[in-house]
Design an enzyme around this catalytic site. Structure first.
Site, PDB file in Angstrom:
ATOM      1  CE  LYS A 183      37.811 -13.594 -62.944  1.00 32.70           C
ATOM      2  NZ  LYS A 183      39.029 -12.789 -62.286  1.00 32.70           N
ATOM      3  NE  ARG A 189      45.203  -5.965 -57.958  1.00 39.48           N
ATOM      4  CZ  ARG A 189      46.053  -6.349 -57.282  1.00 39.48           C
ATOM      5  NH1 ARG A 189      45.108  -7.731 -57.003  1.00 39.48           N
ATOM      6  NH2 ARG A 189      46.843  -5.953 -56.254  1.00 39.48           N
ATOM      7  CB  CYS A 225      41.814  -2.079 -59.801  1.00 37.19           C
ATOM      8  SG  CYS A 225      41.251  -2.377 -58.382  1.00 37.19           S
ATOM      9  CB  ILE A 241      37.257  -8.352 -48.944  1.00 36.61           C
ATOM     10  CG1 ILE A 241      36.865  -9.964 -48.717  1.00 36.61           C
ATOM     11  CG2 ILE A 241      38.834  -8.908 -49.713  1.00 36.61           C
ATOM     12  CD1 ILE A 241      37.754 -10.594 -47.573  1.00 36.61           C
TER      13      ILE A 241
HETATM   14  C1  UD1 Z   1      41.767 -12.823 -55.439  1.00 38.49           C
HETATM   15  C2  UD1 Z   1      40.330 -12.730 -56.776  1.00 38.49           C
HETATM   16  C3  UD1 Z   1      39.557 -12.161 -57.206  1.00 38.49           C
HETATM   17  C4  UD1 Z   1      39.017 -12.209 -55.013  1.00 38.49           C
HETATM   18  C5  UD1 Z   1      40.345 -11.735 -54.307  1.00 38.49           C
HETATM   19  C6  UD1 Z   1      39.390 -11.655 -52.558  1.00 38.49           C
HETATM   20  C7  UD1 Z   1      42.854 -13.774 -58.748  1.00 38.49           C
HETATM   21  C8  UD1 Z   1      42.985 -13.884 -59.408  1.00 38.49           C
HETATM   22  N1  UD1 Z   1      41.461 -13.060 -57.643  1.00 38.49           N
HETATM   23  O1  UD1 Z   1      42.438 -11.552 -55.911  1.00 38.49           O
HETATM   24  O2  UD1 Z   1      38.700 -12.217 -57.340  1.00 38.49           O
HETATM   25  O3  UD1 Z   1      38.059 -11.380 -55.197  1.00 38.49           O
HETATM   26  O4  UD1 Z   1      40.712 -12.657 -54.393  1.00 38.49           O
HETATM   27  O5  UD1 Z   1      38.901 -13.216 -52.505  1.00 38.49           O
HETATM   28  O6  UD1 Z   1      42.121 -14.860 -57.499  1.00 38.49           O
HETATM   29  N2  UD1 Z   1      45.732  -6.945 -49.783  1.00 38.49           N
HETATM   30  C9  UD1 Z   1      47.000  -6.076 -49.152  1.00 38.49           C
HETATM   31  N3  UD1 Z   1      48.602  -6.044 -49.858  1.00 38.49           N
HETATM   32  C10 UD1 Z   1      48.648  -7.463 -50.483  1.00 38.49           C
HETATM   33  C11 UD1 Z   1      47.494  -8.003 -51.362  1.00 38.49           C
HETATM   34  C12 UD1 Z   1      46.731  -8.611 -50.695  1.00 38.49           C
HETATM   35  O7  UD1 Z   1      46.983  -5.504 -48.420  1.00 38.49           O
HETATM   36  O8  UD1 Z   1      49.862  -7.230 -51.088  1.00 38.49           O
HETATM   37  C13 UD1 Z   1      44.674  -7.120 -49.200  1.00 38.49           C
HETATM   38  C14 UD1 Z   1      43.984  -6.745 -50.323  1.00 38.49           C
HETATM   39  O9  UD1 Z   1      43.865  -4.969 -50.682  1.00 38.49           O
HETATM   40  C15 UD1 Z   1      42.210  -7.031 -49.807  1.00 38.49           C
HETATM   41  C16 UD1 Z   1      43.073  -8.433 -49.319  1.00 38.49           C
HETATM   42  O10 UD1 Z   1      44.122  -8.280 -48.500  1.00 38.49           O
HETATM   43  O11 UD1 Z   1      41.971  -5.848 -48.613  1.00 38.49           O
HETATM   44  C17 UD1 Z   1      42.743  -9.858 -50.105  1.00 38.49           C
HETATM   45  O12 UD1 Z   1      43.011  -9.560 -50.653  1.00 38.49           O
HETATM   46  P1  UD1 Z   1      43.350 -11.120 -51.996  1.00 38.49           P
HETATM   47  O13 UD1 Z   1      42.974 -12.339 -51.716  1.00 38.49           O
HETATM   48  O14 UD1 Z   1      44.872 -10.154 -52.036  1.00 38.49           O
HETATM   49  O15 UD1 Z   1      42.842 -10.162 -53.585  1.00 38.49           O
HETATM   50  P2  UD1 Z   1      43.208 -10.711 -54.597  1.00 38.49           P
HETATM   51  O16 UD1 Z   1      44.689 -11.712 -54.440  1.00 38.49           O
HETATM   52  O17 UD1 Z   1      44.582  -9.509 -55.874  1.00 38.49           O
END
Ligand code: UD1
Length: 420
Positions: A22, A93, A117, A328
Site C-alpha cells: 500500500k 492522510r 488522526c 514514532i
Molecule cells: C508513513 C507511512 C505510515 C508509517 C509511517 C512511519 C505512508 C503512506 N505511511 O507515514 O504507514 O506508520 O510512515 O513509518 O507511507 N513528522 C513531523 N512533521 C512532518 C512529518 C512527520 O513531525 O511534517 C513526524 C511524525 O509525527 C512522526 C515522524 O515524523 O512522529 C515520522 O512520520 P512520517 O514518516 O512522516 O509518517 P508518514 O509519512 O505520515
C-alpha cells in the site's frame, strides 16, 4: 457496519500470497501526476486507500483503468485541477502526496491539512518547510495549504529533523523537475522510497543515494511516463508472520521480500518462531511456547511502528514481561484497551507499554480503532479461546487485501458479517 468474527485456537497451514505494498503504491500513483502520458503499474493491491488516491487523481483530471486485478494504467495527459479536498484528505492522510508533484508540474497546489488522526497529531510541517526551501510560496488558509511557484522550483538543501517517509517522498517528487540540485539530508530510507526512486528514475529523473539517508536529486526539465512493479507489502508480510506465531502452524508466504524485515526476523526468532527465508518466500513455523522480547519502534531498518500493535498481541501470549517502546507516533496504543478486553495485562506509561504475558487470550467483542490496531485484534482473535467479534473493520479494508480470504485459506475460522 461490517464485523469480522474469528473462532480462535486453530493452527494455520498452507500458503499465502503477499500483495503489493500500500505504502509503495500510494506515492508511485501520485508520481504519475508529474508528466503527461500513460504509466503502467504492476502488483497494485486491491485496497480502499488505493481507490481513494485514484479518486483524488480523477478529480485532478487523470484517468485510469485496471488492465487486470493488479495492473493499473494511469493517464495523466490532462491535469486541470490542483486541489486535494478535505473530504479526501480526512479519509486518507497520504493524499498530501499530491502536493509535491502538482507543484512541480503546474506550479500550483492546494491541499487540505490532514489534522489529527487516531495515532497522533501527525503534522506536515516538514513537507511544507521542504517545499519552501525549493522556492514555493506557501499560505495557510481555511484549513488548506496553498502552494505556488513562479516558473520552476529551485534545488536546495532540505534537512529533516526526523526522517519522514511521505515528507521525503513529497520533496523527492518536487525536486525531480526543479532547476538545479536538491540534497535531502536525514531522509527516510524505507524500501517504499527506493520503489518510488526506481519509478522516478524510469521517468528520467536523476537521483543518487537510493537506500541511504542522503538523497541527491539533479533536476531535469522533462519526464516521460514509466512502468514499475510495486514492491511486496512488508507490513502485510510481517502481519502474517506474527499471525502464524500467535496461532501456531506452518505457513509459507510467497511473493514477498524477506530482506525488507530485518528487525522483525530478529525479534520473531528470539521469541521462538522458526523462519526460513527464500529469495521471494518465507516459511514460518511455530509449535513450541513463545518467549517474551522487548521492542523499540524506529525508522527503517529498525522495528516498524506499523507492526507494533501486531507484535504486542503476540507478546500477550508469552509467559514473561515485554516492554514495547513506541518512538514514532505518540498515541499509537489504542489497541491496548481492546486487547485488555481479551484478558491481556498491559500497562501504558507515556510512550512505553509493559506487557505481562498471560500465556493466553480469551475471545471478546472488540473495536478496531485504526488500520494496524485492527490487524492486532485479528491476530489476538486467531490465538484466543472462543469467539472474537471485531467491529469497525472498515479500517482493515484500507490496508489489507482480502485478509479474511487469505487467513481462511490457511485454515483460520474467520468470517465477515455485513451490517447496515
Ligand atoms: C508513513 C507511512 C505510515 C508509517 C509511517 C512511519 C505512508 C503512506 N505511511 O507515514 O504507514 O506508520 O510512515 O513509518 O507511507 N513528522 C513531523 N512533521 C512532518 C512529518 C512527520 O513531525 O511534517 C513526524 C511524525 O509525527 C512522526 C515522524 O515524523 O512522529 C515520522 O512520520 P512520517 O514518516 O512522516 O509518517 P508518514 O509519512 O505520515
Amino acid at each position: 457496519m461490517d464485523k469480522i468474527l474469528i473462532e480462535g485456537g486453530r493452527p494455520l497451514q498452507g500458503e499465502i500470497k503477499i500483495s503489493g505494498a500500500k505504502n509503495g503504491a500510494l506515492p508511485i500513483i501520485a508520481a504519475t501526476l508529474l508528466c503527461p502520458g500513460t504509466h503502467i503499474l504492476y502488483n497494485v493491491p486491491e485496497l480502499r486507500d488505493i481507490r481513494t488516491i485514484l479518486q483524488l487523481l480523477g478529480t485532478l483530471g487523470a484517468t485510469w483503468e485496471r488492465i487486470d486485478t493488479n495492473t493499473l494504467k494511469i493517464n495523466s495527459d490532462q491535469i486541470t485541477e490542483f486541489e486535494a479536498s478535505y473530504e479526501l484528505v480526512k479519509t486518507m492522510r497520504a493524499s498530501v502526496l499530491v502536493l509535491g508533484p502538482l507543484l512541480a508540474r503546474l506550479g500550483r497546489a492546494r491541499v487540505s491539512l490532514p489534522g489529527g488522526c487516531a495515532i497522533g497529531a501527525r503534522p506536515i510541517d516538514f513537507h511544507m518547510q521542504g517545499l519552501q526551501k525549493l522556492g514555493a510560496q506557501l499560505e495557510l488558509e481555511q484549513g488548506y495549504v496553498d502552494a505556488k511557484v513562479c516558473g520552476r522550483l529551485r534545488g536546495n538543501t532540505v534537512y529533516f529533523d526526523i526522517p519522514s517517509v511521505t515528507g521525503t517522498e513529497n520533496i523527492l517528487m518536487a525536486a525531480v523537475l526543479a532547476e538545479g540540485t536538491t540534497i535531502i539530508k536525514n531522509s527516510a530510507k524505507e524500501p517504499e522510497i527506493a520503489n518510488l526512486i526506481d519509478m522516478l528514475t524510469g521517468m528520467g529523473a536523476k537521483i543518487e543515494g537510493r537506500d541511504t539517508d542522503r538523497l541527491t536529486i539533479h533536476g531535469v526539465k522533462e519526464l516521460k511516463p514509466a512502468e514499475i512493479a510495486i514492491i511486496p507489502d512488508r507490513i502485510e508480510t510481517g502481519t502474517f508472520l506474527i499471525a502464524v506465531g500467535a496461532a501456531g502452524g506452518d505457513v509459507t508466504l510467497t511473493n514477498c521480500n524477506p530482506a525488507h524485515l530485518p528487525s522483525l526476523f530478529e525479534k520473531l526468532r528470539s521469541s521462538g518462531i522458526y523462519l526460513e527465508a527464500g529469495e521471494r518466500s518465507i516459511r514460518v513455523i511455530r509449535s513450541g511456547p513463545l518467549k517474551n522480547v522487548d521492542i523499540k519502534t524506529m525508522p527503517y531498518p529498525g522495528f516498524p511502528t506499523d507492526l507494533q500493535a501486531q507484535i504486542m498481541a503476540l507478546m500477550t501470549l508469552t509467559e514473561g514481561l515485554s516492554v514495547i517502546h513506541e518512538n514514532i507516533f505518540e498515541n499509537r496504543f489504542m489497541h491496548v484497551a481492546e486487547l485488555r478486553r481479551m484478558g491481556a495485562d498491559i500497562m501504558v506509561e507515556g510512550g512505553k507499554a509493559i506487557v505481562k504475558g498471560q500465556g493466553r487470550l480469551d475471545g471478546a467483542q472488540v473495536m478496531a480503532t485504526d488500520l494496524r490496531a485492527s490487524a492486532s485484534l485479528v491476530i489476538a482473535g486467531l490465538a484466543a479461546r472462543g469467539i472474537t467479534e471485531i467491529s469497525r473493520v472498515y479500517h482493515l479494508d484500507r490496508g489489507y487485501d482480502d485478509l479474511v480470504g487469505k487467513l481462511g485459506a490457511v485454515g483460520a475460522k474467520i468470517w465477515r458479517e455485513t451490517g447496515n
